[in-house]
Design a protein around this motif. Structure first.
Motif, PDB file in Angstrom:
ATOM      1  N   GLU A  38       0.833  -1.205   0.000  1.00  0.00           N
ATOM      2  CA  GLU A  38       0.000   0.000   0.000  1.00  0.00           C
ATOM      3  C   GLU A  38       0.865   1.251   0.000  1.00  0.00           C
ATOM      4  OE1 GLU A  38      -2.765  -0.002   3.187  1.00  0.00           O
ATOM      5  OE2 GLU A  38      -3.713  -1.889   2.594  1.00  0.00           O
ATOM      6  N   ASP A  39       1.893   1.242   0.852  1.00  0.00           N
ATOM      7  CA  ASP A  39       2.775   2.408   0.916  1.00  0.00           C
ATOM      8  C   ASP A  39       3.485   2.635  -0.409  1.00  0.00           C
ATOM      9  OD1 ASP A  39       2.058   2.829   3.518  1.00  0.00           O
ATOM     10  OD2 ASP A  39       3.869   1.941   4.397  1.00  0.00           O
ATOM     11  N   GLN A  40       3.905   1.535  -1.043  1.00  0.00           N
ATOM     12  CA  GLN A  40       4.600   1.677  -2.315  1.00  0.00           C
ATOM     13  C   GLN A  40       3.673   2.236  -3.382  1.00  0.00           C
ATOM     14  OE1 GLN A  40       8.152   0.722  -2.907  1.00  0.00           O
ATOM     15  NE2 GLN A  40       7.530   2.246  -4.389  1.00  0.00           N
ATOM     16  N   ILE A  41       2.450   1.704  -3.426  1.00  0.00           N
ATOM     17  CA  ILE A  41       1.482   2.198  -4.412  1.00  0.00           C
ATOM     18  C   ILE A  41       1.091   3.635  -4.101  1.00  0.00           C
ATOM     19  CG2 ILE A  41      -0.861   1.885  -5.295  1.00  0.00           C
ATOM     20  CD1 ILE A  41      -0.491  -1.094  -5.012  1.00  0.00           C
ATOM     21  N   ARG A  42       0.911   3.930  -2.803  1.00  0.00           N
ATOM     22  CA  ARG A  42       0.562   5.297  -2.426  1.00  0.00           C
ATOM     23  C   ARG A  42       1.700   6.252  -2.774  1.00  0.00           C
ATOM     24  NH1 ARG A  42      -0.041   4.421   2.443  1.00  0.00           N
ATOM     25  NH2 ARG A  42      -2.245   3.853   2.365  1.00  0.00           N
ATOM     26  N   TRP A  43       2.935   5.802  -2.474  1.00  0.00           N
ATOM     27  CA  TRP A  43       4.071   6.655  -2.812  1.00  0.00           C
ATOM     28  C   TRP A  43       4.108   6.906  -4.308  1.00  0.00           C
ATOM     29  CZ3 TRP A  43       8.271   6.919  -5.896  1.00  0.00           C
ATOM     30  CH2 TRP A  43       9.265   7.836  -5.573  1.00  0.00           C
ATOM     31  N   ASN A  44       3.912   5.860  -5.078  1.00  0.00           N
ATOM     32  CA  ASN A  44       3.946   6.031  -6.525  1.00  0.00           C
ATOM     33  C   ASN A  44       2.811   6.916  -7.009  1.00  0.00           C
ATOM     34  OD1 ASN A  44       5.170   4.989  -9.166  1.00  0.00           O
ATOM     35  ND2 ASN A  44       2.972   4.704  -9.453  1.00  0.00           N
ATOM     36  N   ALA A  45       1.637   6.796  -6.345  1.00  0.00           N
ATOM     37  CA  ALA A  45       0.498   7.631  -6.728  1.00  0.00           C
ATOM     38  C   ALA A  45       0.753   9.091  -6.425  1.00  0.00           C
ATOM     39  CB  ALA A  45      -0.765   7.165  -6.003  1.00  0.00           C
ATOM     40  N   GLU A  46       1.692   9.360  -5.518  1.00  0.00           N
ATOM     41  CA  GLU A  46       1.943  10.737  -5.099  1.00  0.00           C
ATOM     42  C   GLU A  46       3.303  11.258  -5.549  1.00  0.00           C
ATOM     43  OE1 GLU A  46       1.496  10.478  -0.877  1.00  0.00           O
ATOM     44  OE2 GLU A  46      -0.698  10.688  -0.964  1.00  0.00           O
ATOM     45  N   HIS A  47       4.081  10.428  -6.223  1.00  0.00           N
ATOM     46  CA  HIS A  47       5.417  10.851  -6.625  1.00  0.00           C
ATOM     47  C   HIS A  47       5.697  10.480  -8.075  1.00  0.00           C
ATOM     48  CE1 HIS A  47       5.765  10.895  -2.241  1.00  0.00           C
ATOM     49  NE2 HIS A  47       6.781  11.716  -2.388  1.00  0.00           N
ATOM     50  N   ASP A  48       6.619  11.187  -8.638  1.00  0.00           N
ATOM     51  CA  ASP A  48       7.089  10.917  -9.991  1.00  0.00           C
ATOM     52  C   ASP A  48       8.199   9.874  -9.919  1.00  0.00           C
ATOM     53  OD1 ASP A  48       7.794  11.305 -12.779  1.00  0.00           O
ATOM     54  OD2 ASP A  48       9.517  12.428 -12.000  1.00  0.00           O
ATOM     55  N   SER A  49       8.043   8.788 -10.653  1.00  0.00           N
ATOM     56  CA  SER A  49       8.998   7.685 -10.552  1.00  0.00           C
ATOM     57  C   SER A  49      10.374   8.048 -11.091  1.00  0.00           C
ATOM     58  CB  SER A  49       8.460   6.457 -11.298  1.00  0.00           C
ATOM     59  OG  SER A  49       8.257   6.753 -12.669  1.00  0.00           O
ATOM     60  N   LEU A  50      10.448   8.986 -12.016  1.00  0.00           N
ATOM     61  CA  LEU A  50      11.737   9.346 -12.610  1.00  0.00           C
ATOM     62  C   LEU A  50      12.563  10.210 -11.664  1.00  0.00           C
ATOM     63  CD1 LEU A  50      13.644   9.359 -15.069  1.00  0.00           C
ATOM     64  CD2 LEU A  50      12.437  11.416 -15.853  1.00  0.00           C
ATOM     65  N   THR A  51      11.973  11.298 -11.175  1.00  0.00           N
ATOM     66  CA  THR A  51      12.708  12.260 -10.347  1.00  0.00           C
ATOM     67  C   THR A  51      12.508  12.030  -8.855  1.00  0.00           C
ATOM     68  OG1 THR A  51      10.863  13.816 -10.346  1.00  0.00           O
ATOM     69  CG2 THR A  51      12.442  13.980 -12.156  1.00  0.00           C
ATOM     70  N   GLU A  52      11.516  11.199  -8.504  1.00  0.00           N
ATOM     71  CA  GLU A  52      11.152  10.928  -7.111  1.00  0.00           C
ATOM     72  C   GLU A  52      10.632  12.169  -6.402  1.00  0.00           C
ATOM     73  OE1 GLU A  52      14.299   8.929  -5.094  1.00  0.00           O
ATOM     74  OE2 GLU A  52      14.215   7.160  -6.395  1.00  0.00           O
ATOM     75  N   LEU A  53      10.232  13.172  -7.173  1.00  0.00           N
ATOM     76  CA  LEU A  53       9.598  14.358  -6.602  1.00  0.00           C
ATOM     77  C   LEU A  53       8.101  14.101  -6.431  1.00  0.00           C
ATOM     78  CD1 LEU A  53      11.199  17.241  -8.718  1.00  0.00           C
ATOM     79  CD2 LEU A  53      11.780  16.597  -6.362  1.00  0.00           C
ATOM     80  N   PRO A  54       7.449  14.871  -5.556  1.00  0.00           N
ATOM     81  CA  PRO A  54       5.980  14.806  -5.515  1.00  0.00           C
ATOM     82  C   PRO A  54       5.401  15.078  -6.892  1.00  0.00           C
ATOM     83  CG  PRO A  54       6.811  16.037  -3.628  1.00  0.00           C
ATOM     84  CD  PRO A  54       8.001  15.771  -4.523  1.00  0.00           C
ATOM     85  N   ASN A  55       4.284  14.397  -7.210  1.00  0.00           N
ATOM     86  CA  ASN A  55       3.650  14.615  -8.510  1.00  0.00           C
ATOM     87  C   ASN A  55       2.499  15.611  -8.386  1.00  0.00           C
ATOM     88  OD1 ASN A  55       1.602  13.178  -7.307  1.00  0.00           O
ATOM     89  ND2 ASN A  55       1.823  11.368  -8.586  1.00  0.00           N
ATOM     90  N   ARG A  56       1.742  15.730  -9.451  1.00  0.00           N
ATOM     91  CA  ARG A  56       0.666  16.722  -9.474  1.00  0.00           C
ATOM     92  C   ARG A  56      -0.351  16.463  -8.358  1.00  0.00           C
ATOM     93  NH1 ARG A  56      -1.330  20.129 -13.441  1.00  0.00           N
ATOM     94  NH2 ARG A  56       0.055  19.199 -15.005  1.00  0.00           N
ATOM     95  N   ALA A  57      -0.684  15.192  -8.150  1.00  0.00           N
ATOM     96  CA  ALA A  57      -1.699  14.871  -7.144  1.00  0.00           C
ATOM     97  C   ALA A  57      -1.262  15.335  -5.759  1.00  0.00           C
ATOM     98  CB  ALA A  57      -1.967  13.363  -7.143  1.00  0.00           C
ATOM     99  N   LEU A  58      -0.037  15.003  -5.373  1.00  0.00           N
ATOM    100  CA  LEU A  58       0.448  15.402  -4.050  1.00  0.00           C
ATOM    101  C   LEU A  58       0.629  16.912  -3.973  1.00  0.00           C
ATOM    102  CD1 LEU A  58       1.377  14.654  -1.262  1.00  0.00           C
ATOM    103  CD2 LEU A  58       3.655  14.165  -2.173  1.00  0.00           C
ATOM    104  N   PHE A  59       1.110  17.516  -5.057  1.00  0.00           N
ATOM    105  CA  PHE A  59       1.276  18.968  -5.067  1.00  0.00           C
ATOM    106  C   PHE A  59      -0.066  19.655  -4.838  1.00  0.00           C
ATOM    107  CE2 PHE A  59       1.349  23.119  -7.099  1.00  0.00           C
ATOM    108  CZ  PHE A  59       2.516  23.683  -6.588  1.00  0.00           C
ATOM    109  N   ASN A  60      -1.095  19.200  -5.534  1.00  0.00           N
ATOM    110  CA  ASN A  60      -2.413  19.815  -5.374  1.00  0.00           C
ATOM    111  C   ASN A  60      -2.928  19.661  -3.949  1.00  0.00           C
ATOM    112  OD1 ASN A  60      -2.480  20.634  -8.028  1.00  0.00           O
ATOM    113  ND2 ASN A  60      -3.646  18.868  -8.737  1.00  0.00           N
ATOM    114  N   ALA A  61      -2.701  18.472  -3.369  1.00  0.00           N
ATOM    115  CA  ALA A  61      -3.145  18.253  -1.992  1.00  0.00           C
ATOM    116  C   ALA A  61      -2.401  19.183  -1.032  1.00  0.00           C
ATOM    117  CB  ALA A  61      -2.931  16.796  -1.601  1.00  0.00           C
ATOM    118  N   CYS A  62      -1.094  19.325  -1.227  1.00  0.00           N
ATOM    119  CA  CYS A  62      -0.305  20.219  -0.367  1.00  0.00           C
ATOM    120  C   CYS A  62      -0.702  21.679  -0.581  1.00  0.00           C
ATOM    121  CB  CYS A  62       1.184  20.033  -0.647  1.00  0.00           C
ATOM    122  SG  CYS A  62       1.831  18.414  -0.136  1.00  0.00           S
ATOM    123  N   LEU A  63      -1.027  22.023  -1.810  1.00  0.00           N
ATOM    124  CA  LEU A  63      -1.445  23.396  -2.093  1.00  0.00           C
ATOM    125  C   LEU A  63      -2.752  23.719  -1.374  1.00  0.00           C
ATOM    126  CD1 LEU A  63      -1.227  26.085  -3.531  1.00  0.00           C
ATOM    127  CD2 LEU A  63      -2.187  25.013  -5.589  1.00  0.00           C
TER     128      LEU A  63
END
Length: 704
Positions: free
Chosen positions: A241-266
């Motif tokens: 679950e953590d791995q899938i959640r991390w992937n859902a919230e991060h970009d696999s190439l750069t390991e940065l937060p992705n759009r979904a996590l950015f929007n939630a943080c915003l």
């Protein structure tokens, strides 16, 4: 009161005496129940018994002579050969002449013994069920103090029983979990409600995730007298679950937060800013000349460029701002507690100084960034407005030249007109019949057989050029236009399928992408079924593809109703781009999904990054455990296909197997499919090639 012999026999009572010569004086009960008759020699009768039945009787006789009386259970065979159990009482009597006799009373307790045996077996079964169950039961008193564990709980925790009792088990609990678990227990104790918590317990010198649940037992007055609970090892599930959640919230190439996590943080940052009367800023940027690097040097160079930029951005903003990759070459930076406009400009200047230079095809390519900036509250008060205004500013910065920065201005809203133009272009394409269905093959990874196609959207402009849906992406946000496009695609796909069927072509099935705008139409399913019937299309030749976003947001109840209705009509449902959105696991559990499509973001690095391989393996295993077919998207290399096949993935699609092709090319495509390697071959080397996109955009997707 004297009972008759018949009554004694019915009660299962046998009585007899043995004199000092071993001769028996028996009642009729002894004869009927144990086959011992008057004048029989007792020891001769014993010797006639089975060997295993004699020992208890000899022991009983010895005890009688020793103690003067005895009481013991005895097992015998009756006249029919059935085994019976007796409680046997003996008494030794003597007279002055030195003679003696033994009185014996035997009571048949076969029924009671059978019940006892059943209870013992039931108790043993329950004990073994508890002992071998992966869940670890425990019992607490009314105050929540642990009073009993299973032995396995103690073995796993390494604690002694006295150490673990009461609240001692907390010594095996992760320090970070003690307070929240204690609060959950206190709440359950005060409310009398069951509790269900996740906690890390020390097992064999390693913390593992456990799920602890407990339920109260009450007395007749309603007072809690015991808590019955269990602890279940869910470590592997939590890691997945953590791995899938991390992937859902991060970009696999750069390991940065992705759009979904950015929007939630915003959203959270805006809430804090409103509460504390603070300002915040958004820097939206993309990499200049990124497409040139990709085209001239390949995607590997482009990936390295993005990773380098991500690293440089983290070096500038680490601890001061949130850096995210929104997709492609687009990054976003969220800066809270902004004091002045100059502060943002200075930070933007640090970003503009980032440069990466590449050399290819006899030329140098300098990559910098273009940037758009919006601020709260000056440029907007909600996340979407701030992002839209930052996007407008970025668009203006790029129009001014490379490596520029632009603050949002109200005049930039004129750019919105372009989105309106996109919607109009899409509406015109539907009206003029220039919406086209292209088809990309799906392949069995085990046999390389062609199993079906996915219908992908293309459109023809007024000059006859085939265009990507990215150029009308804004149309998919308009429910009416999106529904018009969707219906056009469905009609074209069904018409093409009917034509292939008439030619006797085995095309397998065709997957049709459906947007949330279509599913929110009340009559969508009835229209879909009506079209299927009109073209004589069987349900097993069609598949509906949706993304996780379809079931989110407003109108999700209508969408779910439509999905359930399609399922009742036996139309398969595929979940596309799995793991790249929100709540993936909950969707798998709740939606009637028959096919799981692994997003290309996982597949692209499967041969190079161990983490990607582990994620894909977990997704394949999970899909198979849920009886789902698993399709990998974006397969571009033989090595990727081989790795997916090794991991047990069922099917795949991607440029390696075939690019999207128009309907008129499909018959030749099917016929030219080679059994040797499953790769499409074309007789005409000059056949029209489609634009090389990283992945074809389908109906319902947005891509600028």
């Amino acid at each position: 009161m004297v009972f008759s012999q018949d009554a004694m026999i019915l009660a299962g009572v046998a009585r007899f005496e043995i004199d000092d010569h071993g001769i028996c004086d028996c009642d009729s009960g002894a004869a009927q129940l144990i086959g011992l008759h008057r004048s029989d020699l007792f020891f001769r009768w014993i010797r006639a018994l089975r060997a295993d039945l004699r020992k208890p009787l000899f022991a009983l006789a010895r005890a009688t002579f020793r103690d003067g009386r005895a009481d013991a259970p005895v097992t015998l065979d009756d006249r029919t050969g059935a085994t019976r159990h007796f409680r046997t009482v003996t008494r030794l009597l003597g007279d002055r002449a030195g003679t003696f006799r033994i009185e014996v009373v035997m009571v048949d307790i076969t029924h009671e013994q059978t019940e006892i045996d059943i209870l013992k077996q039931s108790e043993e079964n329950l004990r073994l069920i508890v002992e071998y169950n992966p869940q670890l039961p425990w019992i607490a008193d009314a105050q929540g103090r642990i009073i009993d564990f299973t032995d396995r709980w103690l073995e796993n925790s390494g604690l002694e029983r006295d150490e673990a009792s009461d609240a001692g088990w907390l010594t095996a609990t992760h320090p970070d979990d003690i307070e929240p678990v204690g609060q959950a227990i206190a709440t359950a104790h005060s409310t009398g409600e069951p509790f269900d918590v996740r906690v890390r317990l020390l097992v064999n010198d390693q913390y593992r995730w456990m799920r602890a649940q407990a339920y109260p037992r009450r007395n007749d007055d309603g007072d809690i007298v015991r808590w019955y609970g269990y602890t279940e090892d869910i470590h592997e599930s939590v890691l997945i679950e953590d791995q899938i959640r991390w992937n859902a919230e991060h970009d696999s190439l750069t390991e940065l937060p992705n759009r979904a996590l950015f929007n939630a943080c915003l959203d959270k940052a805006l809430s804090r800013a409103m509460t504390n009367f603070k300002k915040l800023g958004i820097l939206l940027l993309d990499v200049d000349n990124f497409k040139d690097v990709n085209d001239l040097m390949g995607h590997h160079a482009g990936d390295e460029l993005l990773k380098n930029f991500a690293s440089r951005l983290m070096g500038i903003f680490k601890g001061r701002a949130l850096v995210a990759r929104l997709g492609g070459d687009e990054f976003a930076i969220l800066i809270e507690d902004v004091k002045t406009k100059k502060q943002l400009v200075d930070l933007a200047g640090d970003v503009l100084n980032i440069r990466e230079t590449f050399f290819a095809a006899g030329r140098s390519i300098e990559c910098r960034v273009s940037m758009g900036i919006s601020t709260f509250p000056n440029d907007g008060r909600v996340a979407t407005e701030l992002m839209r205004h930052a996007d407008l500013a970025l668009y203006r910065a790029k129009s001014l030249g490379r490596g520029q920065m632009q603050m949002f201005e109200r005049s930039l809203l004129e750019d919105v007109q372009e989105r309106v133009a996109m919607i109009n272009r899409a509406r015109t394409a539907v009206r003029d019949g220039t919406i086209l269905a292209y088809y990309q093959p799906k392949v069995s990874l085990q046999t390389r057989e062609l199993v079906g196609f996915e219908a992908l959207l293309r459109w023809r402009d007024n000059r006859g050029a085939i265009r990507s849906p990215a150029e009308i992406y804004a149309a998919f946000e308009d429910h009416d236009v999106a529904d018009m496009i969707g219906q056009t695609m469905i009609n074209q796909a069904f018409n093409d399928m009917a034509a292939w069927k008439a030619k006797g072509l085995a095309y397998g099935h065709v997957a049709i992408n459906v947007s949330s705008a279509e599913l929110r139409r009340e009559q969508y399913v009835s229209r879909f079924i009506e079209n299927m019937n009109r073209f004589s299309i069987d349900a097993n030749h069609v598949e509906i593809e949706i993304t996780e976003g379809v079931v989110l947001g407003a109108g999700s109840d209508v969408v779910r109703k439509a999905i359930d209705e399609l399922h009742r009509c036996n139309i398969p449902l595929a979940l596309d781009d799995f793991g790249t959105g929100f709540a993936s696991l909950s969707h798998l559990r709740s939606l009637p999904v028959s096919t799981l499509k692994i997003d290309r973001s996982f597949v692209s690095g499967i041969t190079e990054r161990e983490a990607d391989g582990a994620i894909v393996s977990a997704l394949v295993t999970m899909g198979r455990a849920l009886n789902m077919k698993v399709v990998a998207e974006g397969v571009e290399e033989e090595e990727q296909a081989a790795k997916l096949r090794q991991l047990g993935c069922d099917y795949a699609q991607g440029f390696f197997f075939g690019r999207p092709a128009p309907a008129e090319d499909i018959p030749a495509l099917i016929e030219s499919w080679t059994e040797k390697n499953g790769v499409i071959t074309r007789d005409d080397p000059n056949s029209q090639q489609q634009p090389e996109e990283a992945r074809p955009v389908t109906v319902g997707e947005r891509r600028p």
